[in-house]
Design a protein around this motif. Structure first.
Motif, PDB file in Angstrom:
ATOM      1  N   LEU A   9       0.828  -1.203   0.000  1.00 19.69           N
ATOM      2  CA  LEU A   9       0.000   0.000   0.000  1.00 19.69           C
ATOM      3  C   LEU A   9       0.865   1.257   0.000  1.00 19.69           C
ATOM      4  CD1 LEU A   9      -2.805   1.261   0.107  1.00 19.69           C
ATOM      5  CD2 LEU A   9      -2.728   1.078   2.608  1.00 19.69           C
ATOM      6  N   THR A  10       1.913   1.261   0.806  1.00 20.68           N
ATOM      7  CA  THR A  10       2.825   2.401   0.831  1.00 20.68           C
ATOM      8  C   THR A  10       3.461   2.610  -0.535  1.00 20.68           C
ATOM      9  OG1 THR A  10       3.342   1.948   3.160  1.00 20.68           O
ATOM     10  CG2 THR A  10       4.843   3.396   1.973  1.00 20.68           C
ATOM     11  N   GLY A  11       3.906   1.528  -1.147  1.00 19.34           N
ATOM     12  CA  GLY A  11       4.537   1.630  -2.457  1.00 19.34           C
ATOM     13  C   GLY A  11       3.590   2.109  -3.536  1.00 19.34           C
ATOM     14  N   ALA A  60       0.043   4.776   5.486  1.00 18.19           N
ATOM     15  CA  ALA A  60       0.569   3.417   5.355  1.00 18.19           C
ATOM     16  C   ALA A  60       2.015   3.335   5.849  1.00 18.19           C
ATOM     17  CB  ALA A  60       0.482   2.964   3.898  1.00 18.19           C
ATOM     18  N   PHE A  61       2.790   4.406   5.622  1.00 12.40           N
ATOM     19  CA  PHE A  61       4.186   4.399   6.084  1.00 12.40           C
ATOM     20  C   PHE A  61       4.248   4.316   7.609  1.00 12.40           C
ATOM     21  CE2 PHE A  61       8.057   6.568   7.502  1.00 12.40           C
ATOM     22  CZ  PHE A  61       9.027   5.846   6.807  1.00 12.40           C
ATOM     23  N   ARG A  62       3.362   5.027   8.282  1.00  9.20           N
ATOM     24  CA  ARG A  62       3.316   4.951   9.740  1.00  9.20           C
ATOM     25  C   ARG A  62       3.049   3.520  10.194  1.00  9.20           C
ATOM     26  NH1 ARG A  62      -1.470   7.977  12.913  1.00  9.20           N
ATOM     27  NH2 ARG A  62      -2.620   6.552  11.555  1.00  9.20           N
ATOM     28  N   GLU A  63       2.098   2.861   9.544  1.00  8.84           N
ATOM     29  CA  GLU A  63       1.792   1.484   9.902  1.00  8.84           C
ATOM     30  C   GLU A  63       2.963   0.554   9.601  1.00  8.84           C
ATOM     31  OE1 GLU A  63      -0.937   0.209  11.480  1.00  8.84           O
ATOM     32  OE2 GLU A  63      -1.345   2.331  11.815  1.00  8.84           O
ATOM     33  N   LEU A 200      11.099   5.799  -4.304  1.00  5.12           N
ATOM     34  CA  LEU A 200      10.796   5.235  -2.992  1.00  5.12           C
ATOM     35  C   LEU A 200       9.596   4.298  -3.063  1.00  5.12           C
ATOM     36  CD1 LEU A 200      11.524   5.372   0.075  1.00  5.12           C
ATOM     37  CD2 LEU A 200       9.736   7.106   0.277  1.00  5.12           C
ATOM     38  N   GLY A 201       8.571   4.690  -3.819  1.00  9.74           N
ATOM     39  CA  GLY A 201       7.387   3.855  -3.964  1.00  9.74           C
ATOM     40  C   GLY A 201       7.705   2.530  -4.636  1.00  9.74           C
ATOM     41  N   ILE A 202       8.505   2.577  -5.680  1.00 11.65           N
ATOM     42  CA  ILE A 202       8.890   1.346  -6.379  1.00 11.65           C
ATOM     43  C   ILE A 202       9.701   0.436  -5.457  1.00 11.65           C
ATOM     44  CG2 ILE A 202      10.293   0.416  -8.262  1.00 11.65           C
ATOM     45  CD1 ILE A 202       9.517   2.919  -9.882  1.00 11.65           C
ATOM     46  N   SER A 203      10.661   1.040  -4.735  1.00 16.54           N
ATOM     47  CA  SER A 203      11.485   0.257  -3.822  1.00 16.54           C
ATOM     48  C   SER A 203      10.640  -0.390  -2.730  1.00 16.54           C
ATOM     49  CB  SER A 203      12.557   1.158  -3.191  1.00 16.54           C
ATOM     50  OG  SER A 203      13.367   0.428  -2.294  1.00 16.54           O
ATOM     51  N   THR A 204       9.681   0.352  -2.208  1.00 17.66           N
ATOM     52  CA  THR A 204       8.832  -0.184  -1.138  1.00 17.66           C
ATOM     53  C   THR A 204       7.951  -1.317  -1.658  1.00 17.66           C
ATOM     54  OG1 THR A 204       8.771   2.034  -0.157  1.00 17.66           O
ATOM     55  CG2 THR A 204       7.190   0.432   0.676  1.00 17.66           C
TER      56      THR A 204
END
Length: 219
Positions: A9-11, A60-63, A200-204
């Motif tokens: 979700l973050t990505g 989502a990043f917080r989670e 960053l999104g792709i990496s995540t």
């Protein structure tokens, strides 16, 4: 929300936000004078969608931080809070600009005409982004939830935003690199942020795939 889903979700949210921003930024350079209403409203609409996806990203990043290492949940909360305030401030400036364009009986350049908005998405947003990126970089580096370059690049980008905070002292001519609404302060940093967010999104998202492929650990 388990860790794998949080990563995906973050990505995805980061990629979606970045895509909208990447499409938006070039629209600022199409016209040398006051752009037509359609141009302004289109780029503001793209920005609204980008910020909506950014809200999903910071949530989502917080989670994700909490799932990877609960001891650093406070860092994820700081990234969430500053990211949410940044999105809110920028949405307010977008709304003010869109309202001015709709109400005007001629083509206007809202980045100049609408006084105050360039301080909102300029110096004020730069402070918020500095805090947000620092929190993201710190959270990544401490929890090791992503490759090292992601945390380091967040620190570098935070420093770049901090360097542009004093731009409010340098007028409001968009042609000036370091003006409150200059092309360096807004468009250039915005473009860098969008491509960083895309990476960053792709990496995540890829980290979720890699984690899902790992064999289950015995309990």
């Amino acid at each position: 929300m388990n860790e794998t889903f949080a990563r995906r979700l973050t990505g995805l949210a980061g990629i979606a936000a970045a895509a909208a921003l990447i499409i938006e930024v070039p629209l600022y350079f199409v016209y040398s004078g006051p752009p037509p209403d359609a141009n302004v409203l289109t780029r503001l609409l793209l920005q609204i969608f980008a910020l909506a996806f950014l809200i999903v990203f910071v949530t989502a990043f917080r989670e994700l931080v909490k799932r990877v290492n609960p001891a650093y949940e406070w860092v994820g909360s700081m990234a969430f809070a500053t990211g949410l305030v940044y999105a809110t401030v920028t949405l307010v400036s977008s709304g003010l600009e869109a309202g001015a364009v709709i109400a005007a009986d001629r083509s206007i350049d809202p980045t100049i005409t609408v006084s105050g908005t360039y301080v909102l998405y300029g110096s004020i947003s730069k402070v918020l982004l500095t805090l947000f990126l620092t929190a993201v970089g710190f959270g990544i580096s401490r929890t090791k939830l992503l490759p090292r370059w992601t945390g380091r690049s967040a620190y570098v980008l935070a420093g770049a935003n901090l360097a542009f905070v004093p731009s409010l002292f340098f007028g409001n001519d968009p042609a000036d690199f370091y003006a409150a609404n200059g092309w360096g302060t807004t468009a250039s940093l915005g473009a860098i942020l969008s491509y960083w967010l895309l990476a960053l999104g792709i990496s995540t998202y890829r980290s979720a795939t890699a984690r899902a492929a790992l064999p289950a650990q015995p309990r």
